[in-house]
Design an enzyme around this catalytic site. Structure first.
Site, PDB file in Angstrom:
ATOM      1  N   SER A 245      -6.175  -0.693   8.551  1.00 29.01           N
ATOM      2  CA  SER A 245      -7.509  -1.721   9.069  1.00 29.01           C
ATOM      3  C   SER A 245      -6.840  -3.142   8.903  1.00 29.01           C
ATOM      4  O   SER A 245      -7.475  -4.106   9.278  1.00 29.01           O
ATOM      5  CB  SER A 245      -8.570  -1.344   8.064  1.00 29.01           C
ATOM      6  OG  SER A 245      -8.294  -1.636   6.621  1.00 29.01           O
ATOM      7  N   THR A 246      -5.571  -3.448   8.111  1.00 23.97           N
ATOM      8  CA  THR A 246      -5.212  -4.806   7.899  1.00 23.97           C
ATOM      9  C   THR A 246      -4.137  -4.976   9.312  1.00 23.97           C
ATOM     10  O   THR A 246      -4.266  -5.925   9.942  1.00 23.97           O
ATOM     11  CB  THR A 246      -4.474  -4.900   6.723  1.00 23.97           C
ATOM     12  OG1 THR A 246      -5.188  -4.412   5.720  1.00 23.97           O
ATOM     13  CG2 THR A 246      -3.961  -6.479   6.412  1.00 23.97           C
TER      14      THR A 246
ATOM     15  N   ASP B 124       3.277  -3.844   8.662  1.00 29.28           N
ATOM     16  CA  ASP B 124       2.450  -2.578   8.237  1.00 29.28           C
ATOM     17  C   ASP B 124       1.670  -2.979   6.877  1.00 29.28           C
ATOM     18  O   ASP B 124       2.073  -3.916   6.357  1.00 29.28           O
ATOM     19  CB  ASP B 124       3.382  -1.345   7.806  1.00 29.28           C
ATOM     20  CG  ASP B 124       2.724  -0.185   7.990  1.00 29.28           C
ATOM     21  OD1 ASP B 124       1.449   0.007   8.009  1.00 29.28           O
ATOM     22  OD2 ASP B 124       3.279   0.889   7.941  1.00 29.28           O
TER      23      ASP B 124
ATOM     24  N   ALA C 106      -0.239  -1.920   3.072  1.00 31.50           N
ATOM     25  CA  ALA C 106       0.144  -0.930   1.981  1.00 31.50           C
ATOM     26  C   ALA C 106      -0.908  -0.825   1.009  1.00 31.50           C
ATOM     27  O   ALA C 106      -2.133  -1.444   1.249  1.00 31.50           O
ATOM     28  CB  ALA C 106       1.365  -1.715   1.203  1.00 31.50           C
ATOM     29  N   ASP C 107      -1.009   0.049   0.326  1.00 32.52           N
ATOM     30  CA  ASP C 107      -2.113   0.452  -0.769  1.00 32.52           C
ATOM     31  C   ASP C 107      -1.975  -0.300  -1.899  1.00 32.52           C
ATOM     32  O   ASP C 107      -2.952  -0.579  -2.807  1.00 32.52           O
ATOM     33  CB  ASP C 107      -2.425   1.953  -0.837  1.00 32.52           C
ATOM     34  CG  ASP C 107      -2.562   2.631   0.564  1.00 32.52           C
ATOM     35  OD1 ASP C 107      -3.696   2.441   0.905  1.00 32.52           O
ATOM     36  OD2 ASP C 107      -1.916   3.348   1.017  1.00 32.52           O
TER      37      ASP C 107
ATOM     38  N   LYS D 182       2.128   3.415  -0.143  1.00 38.21           N
ATOM     39  CA  LYS D 182       1.546   3.770   1.275  1.00 38.21           C
ATOM     40  C   LYS D 182       1.245   5.030   1.502  1.00 38.21           C
ATOM     41  O   LYS D 182       1.540   5.841   0.887  1.00 38.21           O
ATOM     42  CB  LYS D 182       2.671   3.247   2.441  1.00 38.21           C
ATOM     43  CG  LYS D 182       2.779   1.606   2.305  1.00 38.21           C
ATOM     44  CD  LYS D 182       3.723   1.033   3.446  1.00 38.21           C
ATOM     45  CE  LYS D 182       3.546   1.689   4.915  1.00 38.21           C
ATOM     46  NZ  LYS D 182       1.949   1.317   5.030  1.00 38.21           N
TER      47      LYS D 182
ATOM     48  N   GLY E 251      -2.335   5.662   2.321  1.00 37.57           N
ATOM     49  CA  GLY E 251      -3.647   5.951   2.172  1.00 37.57           C
ATOM     50  C   GLY E 251      -4.279   6.555   3.580  1.00 37.57           C
ATOM     51  O   GLY E 251      -5.165   7.328   3.690  1.00 37.57           O
ATOM     52  N   GLY E 252      -3.675   5.995   4.695  1.00 37.80           N
ATOM     53  CA  GLY E 252      -4.168   6.478   5.998  1.00 37.80           C
ATOM     54  C   GLY E 252      -3.375   7.566   6.558  1.00 37.80           C
ATOM     55  O   GLY E 252      -3.605   7.969   7.475  1.00 37.80           O
TER      56      GLY E 252
ATOM     57  N   GLU F 137       5.654   5.939   9.204  1.00 41.30           N
ATOM     58  CA  GLU F 137       5.639   4.438   8.522  1.00 41.30           C
ATOM     59  C   GLU F 137       7.011   4.191   8.123  1.00 41.30           C
ATOM     60  O   GLU F 137       7.651   3.250   8.114  1.00 41.30           O
ATOM     61  CB  GLU F 137       4.525   4.102   7.756  1.00 41.30           C
ATOM     62  CG  GLU F 137       3.291   4.119   8.428  1.00 41.30           C
ATOM     63  CD  GLU F 137       2.043   3.932   7.425  1.00 41.30           C
ATOM     64  OE1 GLU F 137       0.943   3.422   7.888  1.00 41.30           O
ATOM     65  OE2 GLU F 137       1.924   4.273   6.305  1.00 41.30           O
TER      66      GLU F 137
END
Ligand code: 5RP
Length: 227
Positions: free
Chosen positions: A37-38, A87, A89-90, A100, A102-103, A109
């Site tokens: 989402s970012t 990209d 990151a979590d 990374k 989460g998605g 990636e």
């Protein structure tokens, strides 16, 4: 939606970080597009600028978004090296190590990130942590023997390994391992790399990262990694 319409300040921060990173992309570049989402807002900004760039995408979700905005998306093998990748990151620790995945796009990636001359991470300030681990460690696991693989991961110190519903774009399983706070991300990454059936894990070591674009209450700033 634009930043003026975000009711949640964190969503406005994601947009600010994502859009800021798009300024690193110029006409003629080969560009890696992350997932989430970012970086969504990076892709929106690139679409708005109508740049002549060749992109490769880290998920079908990103590929569809980029194409819908008029960006050219090709397979990674068509590009080889990438000038820049962006990209999300979590988690980001002070040494630029990341959690990374989460998605669920961690494998693509990591492949795309490692193709990039400059790999830029975009986050809201809540993602900055002293130590990785609270988020959990995403894993992509071959569906052949998930129970066996999960017990090997537990043997490394994970208190649990939970398989997510659904799967990855690659047809594998996604899971989250809970190691608590991780004292040695490099060591844990190497141990996870050595487990057959762990297709990829969500620990991305800091040397991949050129800079982190962080958006917070006070605006956008950058953490530059002097690797
Ligand atoms: C997907 C990822 C994302 O980049 C990460 O989960 C951050 O997502 P968001 O920007 O939505 O917070 O690693 O696999």
């Amino acid at each position: 939606m634009s930043s003026a319409e975000h009711h949640d300040p964190r969503l406005a921060q994601k947009e600010a970080a994502g859009r800021h990173a798009a300024t690193y992309v110029e006409d003629g570049m080969r560009v890696g597009l992350g997932t989430g989402s970012t970086v969504h807002w990076t892709i929106v900004a690139l679409g708005e600028r109508r740049l002549d760039i060749a992109c490769t995408a880290t998920s079908t979700q990103t590929e569809q978004l980029a194409r819908s905005l008029g960006l050219q998306v090709v397979p990674p093998d068509d590009l080889g090296r990438l000038d820049v990748g962006i990209d999300g990151a979590d988690e980001v620790d002070p040494d630029f190590n990341l959690t990374k995945g989460g998605g669920g796009a961690l494998t693509r990636e990591k492949i795309v990130g490692q193709m990039c001359e400059r790999w830029i991470v975009v986050v809201d300030e809540h993602k900055l942590v002293d130590q990785l681990g609270d988020f959990g460690t995403p894993l992509e696991i071959l569906p052949f023997a998930p129970g066996v693989v999960a017990s090997r991961v537990e043997a490394l110190g994970a208190s649990s390994v939970s398989i997510r519903p659904g799967g990855s774009d690659n047809g594998n399983l996604l899971a989250d391992a809970r190691f608590g706070l991780i004292d040695d991300p490099r060591g844990l990454a190497a141990s996870l790399d050595a487990i057959p059936g762990v297709v990829e894990h969500g620990i991305f070591l800091g040397e991949m990262v050129e800079r982190v674009v962080v958006a917070g209450d006070g605006g956008v700033h950058e953490l530059v990694n002097d690797r």
